[in-house]
Design a protein around this motif. Structure first.
Motif, PDB file in Angstrom:
ATOM      1  N   SER A 117      49.201  37.677  51.856  1.00  0.00           N
ATOM      2  CA  SER A 117      48.390  37.952  53.052  1.00  0.00           C
ATOM      3  C   SER A 117      46.911  37.671  52.793  1.00  0.00           C
ATOM      4  O   SER A 117      46.406  37.829  51.670  1.00  0.00           O
ATOM      5  CB  SER A 117      48.563  39.415  53.489  1.00  0.00           C
ATOM      6  N   SER A 118      46.209  37.265  53.831  1.00  0.00           N
ATOM      7  CA  SER A 118      44.773  37.008  53.708  1.00  0.00           C
ATOM      8  C   SER A 118      44.020  38.302  53.381  1.00  0.00           C
ATOM      9  O   SER A 118      42.996  38.279  52.689  1.00  0.00           O
ATOM     10  CB  SER A 118      44.236  36.399  55.004  1.00  0.00           C
ATOM     11  N   PHE A 119      44.554  39.410  53.867  1.00  0.00           N
ATOM     12  CA  PHE A 119      43.929  40.708  53.589  1.00  0.00           C
ATOM     13  C   PHE A 119      43.905  40.976  52.086  1.00  0.00           C
ATOM     14  O   PHE A 119      42.865  41.334  51.520  1.00  0.00           O
ATOM     15  CB  PHE A 119      44.689  41.827  54.314  1.00  0.00           C
ATOM     16  N   LEU A 120      45.049  40.787  51.431  1.00  0.00           N
ATOM     17  CA  LEU A 120      45.131  41.051  49.991  1.00  0.00           C
ATOM     18  C   LEU A 120      44.356  40.030  49.179  1.00  0.00           C
ATOM     19  O   LEU A 120      43.752  40.378  48.151  1.00  0.00           O
ATOM     20  CB  LEU A 120      46.595  41.078  49.538  1.00  0.00           C
ATOM     21  N   LYS A 121      44.362  38.794  49.607  1.00  0.00           N
ATOM     22  CA  LYS A 121      43.601  37.770  48.883  1.00  0.00           C
ATOM     23  C   LYS A 121      42.121  38.135  48.852  1.00  0.00           C
ATOM     24  O   LYS A 121      41.447  38.006  47.825  1.00  0.00           O
ATOM     25  CB  LYS A 121      43.812  36.400  49.516  1.00  0.00           C
ATOM     26  N   ALA A 122      41.610  38.590  49.984  1.00  0.00           N
ATOM     27  CA  ALA A 122      40.199  38.978  50.054  1.00  0.00           C
ATOM     28  C   ALA A 122      39.943  40.257  49.250  1.00  0.00           C
ATOM     29  O   ALA A 122      38.945  40.367  48.529  1.00  0.00           O
ATOM     30  CB  ALA A 122      39.790  39.174  51.512  1.00  0.00           C
ATOM     31  N   LEU A 123      40.849  41.218  49.367  1.00  0.00           N
ATOM     32  CA  LEU A 123      40.672  42.495  48.682  1.00  0.00           C
ATOM     33  C   LEU A 123      40.668  42.328  47.165  1.00  0.00           C
ATOM     34  O   LEU A 123      39.918  42.994  46.448  1.00  0.00           O
ATOM     35  CB  LEU A 123      41.776  43.471  49.101  1.00  0.00           C
ATOM     36  N   ASN A 124      41.508  41.413  46.676  1.00  0.00           N
ATOM     37  CA  ASN A 124      41.656  41.241  45.227  1.00  0.00           C
ATOM     38  C   ASN A 124      40.771  40.139  44.645  1.00  0.00           C
ATOM     39  O   ASN A 124      40.836  39.861  43.449  1.00  0.00           O
ATOM     40  CB  ASN A 124      43.124  40.985  44.887  1.00  0.00           C
ATOM     41  N   SER A 125      39.952  39.537  45.475  1.00  0.00           N
ATOM     42  CA  SER A 125      39.044  38.515  44.952  1.00  0.00           C
ATOM     43  C   SER A 125      37.907  39.193  44.194  1.00  0.00           C
ATOM     44  O   SER A 125      37.427  40.260  44.589  1.00  0.00           O
ATOM     45  CB  SER A 125      38.472  37.670  46.096  1.00  0.00           C
ATOM     46  N   GLY A 126      37.502  38.604  43.093  1.00  0.00           N
ATOM     47  CA  GLY A 126      36.423  39.194  42.319  1.00  0.00           C
ATOM     48  C   GLY A 126      36.861  40.447  41.588  1.00  0.00           C
ATOM     49  O   GLY A 126      37.977  40.531  41.064  1.00  0.00           O
ATOM     50  N   ASP A 127      36.010  41.443  41.573  1.00  0.00           N
ATOM     51  CA  ASP A 127      36.245  42.686  40.829  1.00  0.00           C
ATOM     52  C   ASP A 127      37.202  43.597  41.591  1.00  0.00           C
ATOM     53  O   ASP A 127      36.920  44.004  42.717  1.00  0.00           O
ATOM     54  CB  ASP A 127      34.903  43.381  40.602  1.00  0.00           C
ATOM     55  N   GLU A 128      38.340  43.941  40.969  1.00  0.00           N
ATOM     56  CA  GLU A 128      39.313  44.822  41.614  1.00  0.00           C
ATOM     57  C   GLU A 128      38.930  46.296  41.488  1.00  0.00           C
ATOM     58  O   GLU A 128      39.487  47.145  42.185  1.00  0.00           O
ATOM     59  CB  GLU A 128      40.711  44.601  41.026  1.00  0.00           C
ATOM     60  N   THR A 129      38.020  46.603  40.591  1.00  0.00           N
ATOM     61  CA  THR A 129      37.610  47.997  40.372  1.00  0.00           C
ATOM     62  C   THR A 129      36.077  48.086  40.386  1.00  0.00           C
ATOM     63  O   THR A 129      35.446  48.300  39.342  1.00  0.00           O
ATOM     64  CB  THR A 129      38.166  48.522  39.045  1.00  0.00           C
ATOM     65  N   PRO A 130      35.459  47.917  41.535  1.00  0.00           N
ATOM     66  CA  PRO A 130      33.999  47.846  41.606  1.00  0.00           C
ATOM     67  C   PRO A 130      33.297  49.189  41.378  1.00  0.00           C
ATOM     68  O   PRO A 130      33.896  50.254  41.532  1.00  0.00           O
ATOM     69  CB  PRO A 130      33.759  47.348  43.032  1.00  0.00           C
ATOM     70  N   GLY A 131      32.032  49.086  41.032  1.00  0.00           N
ATOM     71  CA  GLY A 131      31.193  50.271  40.918  1.00  0.00           C
ATOM     72  C   GLY A 131      31.432  51.073  39.654  1.00  0.00           C
ATOM     73  O   GLY A 131      32.135  50.650  38.737  1.00  0.00           O
ATOM     74  N   SER A 132      30.867  52.268  39.625  1.00  0.00           N
ATOM     75  CA  SER A 132      30.996  53.155  38.462  1.00  0.00           C
ATOM     76  C   SER A 132      32.135  54.153  38.623  1.00  0.00           C
ATOM     77  O   SER A 132      32.231  55.132  37.878  1.00  0.00           O
ATOM     78  CB  SER A 132      29.679  53.905  38.245  1.00  0.00           C
ATOM     79  N   VAL A 133      32.985  53.930  39.589  1.00  0.00           N
ATOM     80  CA  VAL A 133      34.155  54.784  39.836  1.00  0.00           C
ATOM     81  C   VAL A 133      35.133  54.667  38.665  1.00  0.00           C
ATOM     82  O   VAL A 133      35.324  53.593  38.108  1.00  0.00           O
ATOM     83  CB  VAL A 133      34.857  54.363  41.145  1.00  0.00           C
ATOM     84  N   ALA A 134      35.759  55.782  38.289  1.00  0.00           N
ATOM     85  CA  ALA A 134      36.830  55.763  37.288  1.00  0.00           C
ATOM     86  C   ALA A 134      38.150  55.502  38.012  1.00  0.00           C
ATOM     87  O   ALA A 134      38.533  56.269  38.896  1.00  0.00           O
ATOM     88  CB  ALA A 134      36.889  57.090  36.539  1.00  0.00           C
TER      89      ALA A 134
END
Length: 228
Positions: free
Chosen positions: A160-177
């Protein structure tokens, strides 16, 4: 007379000490207040009640009911729409509790709205921990069974285009654990590796069904330890 007064004073001192020892300690409420509030996000064809067991477990482990927010939403809509509603819910929780951040604990499709919120809506500023249980992070072949019915399900299809966009680049952004818990016999997640997240603590929990991933006590204990 003086000896009698000393006896009375000694007895009074002993009684005072005994009363002080019998008073409840105040450490527990202080400890409970140190927890981030938790917002629970359910998956497809589900509701807030799917978290009842874990809410009870968290309460038994020192959280107060006012720190636990099992949230319901319209699971048929786009996960992007749900993410915007989640952003509002998080702000409401922060206002109610006075906390600076929340922990997000999600199940199944709930991972998609939670991750969309973190990646696209500034959620990393308000989230301390993100826990995905049986999250459809990279899609599942099973979604083809309902993709023609619901937008949310179509977005779970592997290509899906939704998942392709969501998983592009960093999958775990920010300082979140981040942590992602997955099962090797989850019939709803195909392949099993779809539940993993690059950059997260990926944890295989053994053979736990998809439906039980967010009420299994063994998984709960690992999630509780991760949240600290």
């Amino acid at each position: 007379m003086q000896r009698h007064k000393r006896r009375i004073a000694t007895a009074a001192s002993a009684m005072t000490a005994s009363l002080l020892l019998s008073l409840p300690l105040t450490a527990s409420p202080a400890h409970a207040a140190s927890h981030d509030p938790i917002v629970f996000v359910h998956g497809i064809s589900s509701s807030a009640s799917t978290w009842d067991d874990w809410v009870a477990d968290f309460e038994a482990d020192g959280y107060s009911s006012s720190q636990l927010f099992a949230w319901s939403y319209d699971w048929t809509q786009s996960n992007a729409t749900t993410a915007r509603q989640l952003a509002t819910e998080v702000k409401t929780v922060l206002a109610k509790t006075g906390a600076a951040k929340v922990d997000l604990v999600v199940h199944s499709m709930g991972a998609l709205s939670g991750r969309y919120y973190l990646k696209n809506l500034g959620g990393t500023a308000y989230v301390d921990h993100f826990v995905s249980t049986a999250g459809v992070n990279h899609g599942t072949s099973v979604a083809s069974l309902c993709g023609w019915l619901y937008t949310s399900c179509e977005e779970m299809e592997t290509d899906s285009s939704f998942l392709k966009a969501l998983n592009s680049g960093d999958e775990t952004p920010g300082s979140v654990a981040y942590a992602a818990y997955w099962s090797n016999c989850d019939a709803a997640i195909d392949p099993d590796s779809s539940a993993e997240l690059s950059g997260a603590s990926d944890v295989g929990v053994g053979c736990v069904s998809h439906e039980n991933m967010n009420n299994d006590h063994g998984v709960y204990e690992q999630v509780r330890a991760f949240l600290g």
